[in-house]
Write an enzyme that holds these catalytic residues in place. Structure first.
Site, PDB file in Angstrom:
ATOM      1  CG  HIS A 107      -1.927  -1.097   1.212  1.00 24.15           C
ATOM      2  ND1 HIS A 107      -3.024  -1.120   0.383  1.00 24.15           N
ATOM      3  CD2 HIS A 107      -1.975  -2.257   1.922  1.00 24.15           C
ATOM      4  CE1 HIS A 107      -3.717  -2.227   0.596  1.00 24.15           C
ATOM      5  NE2 HIS A 107      -3.104  -2.930   1.525  1.00 24.15           N
ATOM      6  CE1 TYR A 108       0.469   4.606   3.707  1.00 29.10           C
ATOM      7  CE2 TYR A 108       0.213   2.267   4.170  1.00 29.10           C
ATOM      8  CZ  TYR A 108      -0.212   3.572   4.314  1.00 29.10           C
ATOM      9  OH  TYR A 108      -1.317   3.834   5.056  1.00 29.10           O
ATOM     10  CB  SER A 109       5.212   3.730  -3.467  1.00 28.71           C
ATOM     11  OG  SER A 109       4.166   3.013  -4.058  1.00 28.71           O
TER      12      SER A 109
END
Length: 447
Positions: free
Chosen positions: A335-337
């Protein structure tokens, strides 16, 4: 043993012993608030330990489990049956683990289910928060005003109008400007380590201040930067105002990972009060969305701004600097890059409002107005009215850390409470930047 800091480092065996002692006590009463709270805490830790795929236990997960367990916990003393609900879809393996830890008791662990609600209530709930609605609101905001800092300035005006204390004004302003300027989460600002503040020479903006935060969502460390902004949203001025009126905060325990960090930068409760303030005082549709982004407004706004400016490669869909380094958490990786510690100096040049992309493109930036540029290192150290007592210096040839120390500054006493936590060199630089910024503003008004 009712707090995360106390319980996080217990072994499963120690947790089981604590639970047995409580249940076998002559004064045991499941309805006693203190006892119920302790049991909920211990069962939450056992639950997190049972989920062996977790590499660390985080306080927010603990709070979620503890809340559900505390509300549902029951104990049949005659049949020795313990029952509770936990926020998991499948609980079979967890139930077996806890029964093996407490062989004298039968344990029934139920998965968490939302209460049954009517068709009308379900319809209302699903329309309270909609991700597409949030995205549309940010698009609308930037359609009406292309200058992101004018949007931020308009919101920040409400702090001056409605905040009762100077402390709250400084906290809210730093949170808003810092989150926008760094495209970061509230927790990134809260958890940054004040001892890591340092002066860095940005190749476009000159000397800026930055600090490191290791407790990010992805657990990949990053820098939080405080730099000049064209207009009245200068992050360095906001940092000066915050350090002037706010005191250092001791680090709270947020996971079971060992850390040598002694202080955090923002209060734990700030996100809640900040969100409430925006809802009550700022007439902006995005703040009226139930459970919509408030303390995370900054990263959403900056992510949308960069995407609309064809700079979307620098942010993830959830608003953090993008990168391709490995992220430890599987959930965060999905979900988080965010995976980058540093960001290209050109990004801050563009965001600051001082620079524009040259007609040739290829991210070559030039000053919008050559007569309006950030304070240079030479200006900060010039002899005219210079209380630093240092001769003019040439900027370093490479945009690395500025090693040259500022000499003793008479305004250092303004930050006396931060002495020994933030280096004197950084505090002196911030004080001098604020003084020279004020002098330049006065000259501009006279002209």
């Amino acid at each position: 043993m009712s707090t995360f800091a106390e319980a996080a480092h217990l072994t499963p065996h120690q947790c089981a012993n604590e639970i047995n002692e409580i249940l076998e006590s002559d004064t045991f009463n499941i309805n006693a608030k203190e006892i119920r709270n302790k049991l909920a805490s211990l069962f939450s830790i056992l639950t997190m330990q049972s989920l062996s795929i977790r590499r660390e236990m985080k306080i927010n997960t603990y709070r979620s489990y503890k809340s559900a367990i505390g509300k549902s916990l029951s104990f049949d003393k005659d049949d020795k049956i313990i029952k509770f609900t936990v926020r998991l879809r499948k609980t079979e393996s967890l139930q077996k683990d806890i029964e093996s830890a407490l062989p004298s008791y039968k344990v029934v662990v139920s998965p968490f289910k939302n209460q049954e609600v009517s068709l009308f209530d379900r319809y209302e709930e699903t329309h309270k928060y909609d991700a597409s609605m949030v995205g549309l609101q940010f698009t609308n905001i930037l359609s009406k005003e292309k200058d992101i800092w004018k949007i931020v300035s308009r919101i920040a005006c409400f702090f001056d109008q409605s905040c009762v204390t100077t402390t709250k004004r400084a906290e809210y302003r730093l949170l808003l400007l810092g989150a926008v300027g760094n495209c970061c989460r509230y927790s990134d600002l809260k958890n940054l380590d004040p001892r890591t503040f340092e002066i860095y020479n940005n190749s476009f903006l000159g000397p800026i201040v930055r600090a490191t935060v290791t407790e990010t969502k992805s657990r990949t460390e990053r820098y939080v930067n405080f730099y000049p902004v064209n207009g009245d949203c200068d992050l360095l001025i906001s940092l000066y105002d915050y350090l002037r009126v706010c005191s250092p905060i001791e680090k709270t325990v947020s996971s079971n990972r060992p850390t040598n960090q002694t202080h955090q930068f923002l209060p734990e409760s700030l996100a809640r009060t900040f969100s409430r303030f925006l809802t009550q005082h700022v007439d902006e549709p995005v703040f009226k969305i139930w459970n919509g982004p408030k303390s995370h407004f900054g990263r959403h706004l900056m992510a949308t701004f960069l995407s609309r400016s064809e700079k979307g490669k620098y942010v993830s869909s959830l608003g953090n600097w993008a990168g391709d380094r490995e992220i430890q958490s599987a959930v965060a990786r999905s979900h988080y890059s965010h995976g980058s510690v540093t960001v290209d100096d050109r990004v801050f040049a563009f965001i600051s409002g001082f620079y524009k992309e040259a007609p040739l493109g290829s991210e070559i930036y030039v000053l919008k107005d050559p007569s309006n540029k950030p304070l240079s290192r030479e200006e900060l150290l010039e002899e005219e009215g210079n209380s630093l007592g240092s001769p003019p210096l040439s900027p370093p040839s490479s945009p690395r850390l500025v090693a040259q120390s500022f000499s003793a500054h008479p305004s250092l006493q303004l930050f006396e409470q931060w002495h020994g936590i933030i280096s004197d060199e950084v505090l002196q630089f911030i004080a001098e930047y604020r003084r020279k910024h004020e002098l330049r503003s006065q000259r501009t008004v006279v002209a």
